[in-house]
Design a protein around this motif. Structure first.
Motif, PDB file in Angstrom:
ATOM      1  N   ASP A   4     -10.286   6.656   7.289  1.00 46.16           N
ATOM      2  CA  ASP A   4     -10.472   5.890   6.052  1.00 46.16           C
ATOM      3  C   ASP A   4     -10.236   4.414   6.349  1.00 46.16           C
ATOM      4  O   ASP A   4      -9.096   3.983   6.529  1.00 46.16           O
ATOM      5  CB  ASP A   4      -9.491   6.388   4.989  1.00 46.16           C
TER       6      ASP A   4
ATOM      7  N   LEU B  35      -6.290  12.219  11.224  1.00 48.68           N
ATOM      8  CA  LEU B  35      -4.921  12.718  11.382  1.00 48.68           C
ATOM      9  C   LEU B  35      -4.853  14.123  10.814  1.00 48.68           C
ATOM     10  O   LEU B  35      -5.310  14.362   9.695  1.00 48.68           O
ATOM     11  CB  LEU B  35      -3.939  11.841  10.602  1.00 48.68           C
TER      12      LEU B  35
ATOM     13  N   GLY C 298      -5.969  14.028   0.809  1.00 51.13           N
ATOM     14  CA  GLY C 298      -5.087  13.813  -0.327  1.00 51.13           C
ATOM     15  C   GLY C 298      -5.136  14.867  -1.413  1.00 51.13           C
ATOM     16  O   GLY C 298      -4.305  14.851  -2.319  1.00 51.13           O
TER      17      GLY C 298
ATOM     18  N   VAL D   9       0.618  13.524  18.334  1.00 52.14           N
ATOM     19  CA  VAL D   9      -0.087  13.686  19.603  1.00 52.14           C
ATOM     20  C   VAL D   9      -1.458  13.034  19.451  1.00 52.14           C
ATOM     21  O   VAL D   9      -2.182  13.327  18.489  1.00 52.14           O
ATOM     22  CB  VAL D   9      -0.214  15.175  19.963  1.00 52.14           C
TER      23      VAL D   9
ATOM     24  N   TYR E 179       0.843  -1.202   0.000  1.00 49.15           N
ATOM     25  CA  TYR E 179       0.000   0.000   0.000  1.00 49.15           C
ATOM     26  C   TYR E 179       0.879   1.253   0.000  1.00 49.15           C
ATOM     27  O   TYR E 179       0.620   2.227  -0.717  1.00 49.15           O
ATOM     28  CB  TYR E 179      -0.901  -0.026   1.237  1.00 49.15           C
TER      29      TYR E 179
ATOM     30  N   GLN F  14      -3.730  13.129  16.258  1.00 49.79           N
ATOM     31  CA  GLN F  14      -4.531  11.956  15.905  1.00 49.79           C
ATOM     32  C   GLN F  14      -5.766  11.895  16.788  1.00 49.79           C
ATOM     33  O   GLN F  14      -5.665  12.008  18.015  1.00 49.79           O
ATOM     34  CB  GLN F  14      -3.682  10.683  16.057  1.00 49.79           C
ATOM     35  N   SER F  15      -6.919  11.701  16.145  1.00 45.74           N
ATOM     36  CA  SER F  15      -8.185  11.495  16.869  1.00 45.74           C
ATOM     37  C   SER F  15      -8.419  12.573  17.920  1.00 45.74           C
ATOM     38  O   SER F  15      -8.854  12.287  19.034  1.00 45.74           O
ATOM     39  CB  SER F  15      -8.198  10.118  17.545  1.00 45.74           C
TER      40      SER F  15
ATOM     41  N   ILE G  90      -4.795  17.329   6.281  1.00 40.67           N
ATOM     42  CA  ILE G  90      -5.875  16.728   7.075  1.00 40.67           C
ATOM     43  C   ILE G  90      -6.336  15.443   6.394  1.00 40.67           C
ATOM     44  O   ILE G  90      -6.661  15.441   5.207  1.00 40.67           O
ATOM     45  CB  ILE G  90      -7.058  17.715   7.208  1.00 40.67           C
ATOM     46  N   ASP G  91      -6.341  14.361   7.159  1.00 43.21           N
ATOM     47  CA  ASP G  91      -6.894  13.100   6.665  1.00 43.21           C
ATOM     48  C   ASP G  91      -8.060  12.713   7.566  1.00 43.21           C
ATOM     49  O   ASP G  91      -7.873  12.525   8.774  1.00 43.21           O
ATOM     50  CB  ASP G  91      -5.841  11.988   6.711  1.00 43.21           C
TER      51      ASP G  91
ATOM     52  N   ALA H 113      -8.064   2.060   3.802  1.00 37.71           N
ATOM     53  CA  ALA H 113      -6.602   2.085   3.695  1.00 37.71           C
ATOM     54  C   ALA H 113      -6.007   0.877   4.414  1.00 37.71           C
ATOM     55  O   ALA H 113      -6.670   0.237   5.230  1.00 37.71           O
ATOM     56  CB  ALA H 113      -6.056   3.375   4.285  1.00 37.71           C
ATOM     57  N   THR H 114      -4.745   0.557   4.101  1.00 35.76           N
ATOM     58  CA  THR H 114      -4.048  -0.577   4.717  1.00 35.76           C
ATOM     59  C   THR H 114      -2.802  -0.061   5.424  1.00 35.76           C
ATOM     60  O   THR H 114      -1.846   0.271   4.764  1.00 35.76           O
ATOM     61  CB  THR H 114      -3.620  -1.602   3.655  1.00 35.76           C
ATOM     62  N   PRO H 115      -2.752   0.010   6.744  1.00 36.54           N
ATOM     63  CA  PRO H 115      -3.860  -0.204   7.679  1.00 36.54           C
ATOM     64  C   PRO H 115      -4.837   0.964   7.624  1.00 36.54           C
ATOM     65  O   PRO H 115      -4.536   1.984   7.018  1.00 36.54           O
ATOM     66  CB  PRO H 115      -3.137  -0.262   9.031  1.00 36.54           C
ATOM     67  N   PRO H 116      -6.004   0.836   8.280  1.00 41.79           N
ATOM     68  CA  PRO H 116      -6.983   1.928   8.278  1.00 41.79           C
ATOM     69  C   PRO H 116      -6.366   3.225   8.799  1.00 41.79           C
ATOM     70  O   PRO H 116      -5.484   3.202   9.651  1.00 41.79           O
ATOM     71  CB  PRO H 116      -8.071   1.418   9.230  1.00 41.79           C
ATOM     72  N   VAL H 117      -6.851   4.338   8.268  1.00 46.58           N
ATOM     73  CA  VAL H 117      -6.335   5.651   8.668  1.00 46.58           C
ATOM     74  C   VAL H 117      -7.292   6.266   9.693  1.00 46.58           C
ATOM     75  O   VAL H 117      -8.489   6.366   9.440  1.00 46.58           O
ATOM     76  CB  VAL H 117      -6.201   6.567   7.433  1.00 46.58           C
ATOM     77  N   PRO H 118      -6.758   6.675  10.851  1.00 49.81           N
ATOM     78  CA  PRO H 118      -7.594   7.398  11.817  1.00 49.81           C
ATOM     79  C   PRO H 118      -7.670   8.866  11.405  1.00 49.81           C
ATOM     80  O   PRO H 118      -7.092   9.260  10.394  1.00 49.81           O
ATOM     81  CB  PRO H 118      -6.803   7.256  13.117  1.00 49.81           C
TER      82      PRO H 118
END
Lengths: 514, 514
Positions: free
Chosen positions: B114, B124, B505, A434, A91, B480-481, B110-111, B117-122
């Protein structure tokens, strides 16, 4: 003298499996670097680079069973984890191919002449060009994602830089197999195999960072090894950028309100994160600030239950196992340190996960307890019990740089009440990522990812994961008063390649992004 | 023991003018750095930063007469040049204010989550934050534009970093006056004066780069001094980024066709560029590859005429004058080196411009003539006469890194015929700025500018002039989160600050740029 043999070793038994290579001599390293340097022109075309990355991903996917079996045999990481890691690696290769397609990383800036500026501005056009051969030092704990086909290699190739990878001794067989797949991908894309070189051996790693044609280096590993190579890179007659990811404690703060709200869930989550992959992640939470009192006790009780359930595991090699056992014992022996679940040896090949507790006040001033502020690689974490916010703050002020810092907040704090914002502001200087109410293990491959942090987490301000990792392997060049006929197509006024560009001070996006 | 005195010296006479300060002790440096560190929060707001930069520009403009007179008295650079340099400095401060307004340098990505995605995206969200206190080492040859209010200071403040400037001993009085103006600007903007610290003295410079609270450094000066500080920055327990602009030969290639077309104009242009400011520019052309034969002879004749016309000049200090005289003599004494117009001493306070010639073959292999490939600061250049393209190519292949590389082409070559493209490709690896049919002196302040180049031109891949200079003083952080209530406004979904951002993206520009 015969070349030193490189053996694949089974960490589940400590026994040699097979000889898979020989250590590279200085002449071998020189040959690999020169071949990579000579081949660099083959990566000049972005279309070729993207095709190579995608072809490599496809061939690695196709070789999955063989690669995962080989990696499991010499790392004991398990086929489930390794299958996931290989998927992540593929990926990542495809993600970088997409980044190559878009071309934003070229950083194109065009200024037309401007006589009103002070001094006047001539025609200036800037883009980023590849640095040259990149030395990649593979990590022990990710035989795919941070090794031969990993983020350093993928981002360097995306930037147009050939790589010479120094294989990690924990998985030489996997490294050879993967290099073979990448060479096949090169052939299928019409690129010389030498754009991905592979060398084995400690001395080869030292020779690599000192080679005059090596233009930059990427490293994932220990503070000691990484710092030695960083120092060598800086001491060269011509110093080179050294992007090293070294060590990280990954502190976690649990507020009193969060503990009051969900002590058991936090304790269980912590156990899962710190024992994942037998604790062999650079983002393993290694220090947790938990409140004293009943809620903190409940958190520890849940942590203890889950850690015991995790059971023994095999580390990547026996040297690491011995270092873990010794490191855990040295920490447990410090005054006022308790081991509710003692980390240490399992059977002769395994380790047993555990955690330590210490009063936070012990970490608020220098002394022997500072050992607890150093990473201990493997399934152990240290829970520092704090009595009031000032004690927690005092510990935070003494922490070195980290890849991640995490805070667990109550629902009200997460909604903006109380100390949530203040804690985020305190954690930001400590880390490159973070997190709120999560766990640092699991590093997503995404444009916004930042896997890096203040030293010793990283030796630079860069990331080794995520879209911006490609920036490490480029340098800008500005062309002044250069006739259109001689300009690279990226810099021509009609933008034939459809790149995002800054023109006369304003960002312009191609139609596909409008 | 009394503190060492810092005197302003008149280079036109070598005599002391007045004592303007004392050298900073280690305690003084510590005080300045701590005060700057404490004041850093005042720069957190981009609106404040932009206002501070614009106020500083206005006050410097208003103090023009006083500042230019002071600078001329201790640098002998002349009031015309210094008036222009101050205007450039103010323009640069305002340019960085504009960059602060736009906020693209924050690198916001900013993501949203998702799961595919591999691995899933938190969730971010990434932006860049200031590194902390920046140490700025002022240059001798630009008392404004590369000193206290120069590009390093302006870009660091734009990034949100306080600075402590180590003044150059060639213009301590100017430095004190300018610091006073910047402090007034700070007061008027409501920012603590300590965001711009000023220290004098060699030992203070060494203490500065080693201070634990200094997070990065910018330097403009000699290879020897810059390398020593670079080494100190790398050897710290916590290494810091050191962006040093050290030395550059700035090669110029004149093709046979260009010489045939306009030998006299090229010779005259070269004379103007190499004698400008008495040769005291880091981008002074120091090596010129000119063809043998009648056209090359004509170029030299025009060069000689114009260089003689330039006449004697005063260098920035007598130590530099002595080094120039000795350096020119050592180069002129090499076998096969001629001095059609001999560079060297003028009267007891001045130098006389000149140039040397050497057969290019003498530079194609190592040996004593390699001295000609080292920068000699002052009004001298070396013309290497080449006989055929291969000889010119052989010299290019031996050059170290440069700030600039220039090629003079004929009209047909500039239109794409012949070797133009090949020469540009050969020059690109050598420099950070590549020019066609121009002269490297005159470094425009513009978004596309790149003032940096392969070592020893620069110790990093960064620029010290142009919009992207701000990138040196920042590091990314990913959240993150993190609940919306706790996110910095730059990262909130509704984009309240109107920033350009990459979201899921795709680049997104605010309405004002659409």
């Amino acid at each position: 003298m015969a070349a030193a043999q490189v053996w694949s070793v089974d960490p589940r038994t400590g026994k040699r499996r097979e000889q898979v290579a020989v250590e590279a001599t200085a002449a071998d390293v020189d040959h690999a670097v020169r071949a990579a340097h000579t081949a660099r022109g083959a990566l000049a075309d972005r279309v070729v680079r993207a095709a190579f990355l995608r072809t490599a991903a496809g061939l690695l996917d196709a070789a999955k069973d063989r690669l995962v079996a080989a990696a499991d045999a010499e790392t004991a990481l398990g086929t489930t984890r390794l299958t996931g890691e290989l998927a992540r690696t593929c990926y990542q290769l495809r993600s970088f191919a997409g980044i190559v397609d878009e071309g934003d990383f070229l950083g194109v800036v065009i200024d037309h002449p401007d006589d009103t500026a002070t001094p006047p501005v001539p025609d200036l056009r800037r883009l980023k060009v590849p640095l040259g051969v990149v030395a990649v030092y593979a990590a022990s704990n990710f035989p795919f994602a941070f090794s031969v086909p990993g983020g350093d290699t993928a981002s360097a190739l995306a930037a147009g830089c050939p790589v010479v990878v120094k294989a990690h001794p924990d998985h030489p067989h996997t490294s050879e197999l993967v290099a073979g797949v990448l060479h096949l991908a090169a052939e299928r894309t019409g690129v010389p195999r030498a754009v991905v070189g592979l060398v084995h051996g400690f001395d080869a790693g030292v020779a690599l960072v000192g080679h005059p044609l090596v233009a930059a280096a990427g490293f994932t590993g220990s503070v000691r090894g990484g710092r030695a190579l960083f120092d060598a890179a800086a001491a060269r007659p011509v110093p080179i950028p050294f992007h090293g990811e070294l060590g990280s404690l990954n502190p976690v703060v649990v507020t009193a309100a969060a503990a009051a709200e969900r002590a058991a869930a936090i304790g269980a989550g912590l156990a899962g994160s710190m024992t994942l992959g037998v604790g062999q992640f650079c983002v393993k939470p290694g220090l947790v600030l938990a409140p004293t009192g009943a809620d903190g006790d409940a958190l520890l009780a849940a942590l203890a239950d889950e850690v015991k359930r995790a059971g023994e595991g095999v580390l990547l090699d026996h040297r690491m196992r011995d270092a873990f056992v010794a490191g855990a014992a040295a920490r447990a022996a410090l005054p006022d340190v308790d081991a509710p679940v003692a980390p240490g040896a399992g059977d002769e090949h395994t380790v047993s996960p555990g955690f330590l507790t210490v009063p936070a006040a012990r970490l608020a001033t220098g002394g022997p307890h500072d050992l607890l502020l150093e990473e201990c690689f493997g399934p152990v974490t240290v829970v520092a019990r704090y009595d009031g916010d000032d004690e927690a703050t005092a510990v935070l002020s003494r922490l070195p740089g980290n890849l991640t810092a995490t805070v667990h907040l109550s629902a009200a704090e997460a909604a903006g009440e109380g100390r949530g914002a203040e804690l985020l502001a305190r954690l930001t200087p400590l880390a490159g990522r973070v997190l709120v109410n999560g766990w640092p293990t699991g590093v997503a491959v995404a444009p916004a990812q930042h896997h890096g942090g203040p030293y010793p987490a990283t030796t630079s301000t860069s990331t080794s994961v995520g879209g911006t990792a490609v920036e490490r392997w480029l340098r800008p060049v500005a062309y002044q008063s250069t006739p259109e006929a001689l300009l690279p197509p990226e810099l021509r006024d009609d933008n034939p390649l459809g790149l995002p560009r800054r023109v006369d001070g304003r960002m312009e996006l191609p139609d596909r992004d409008a």
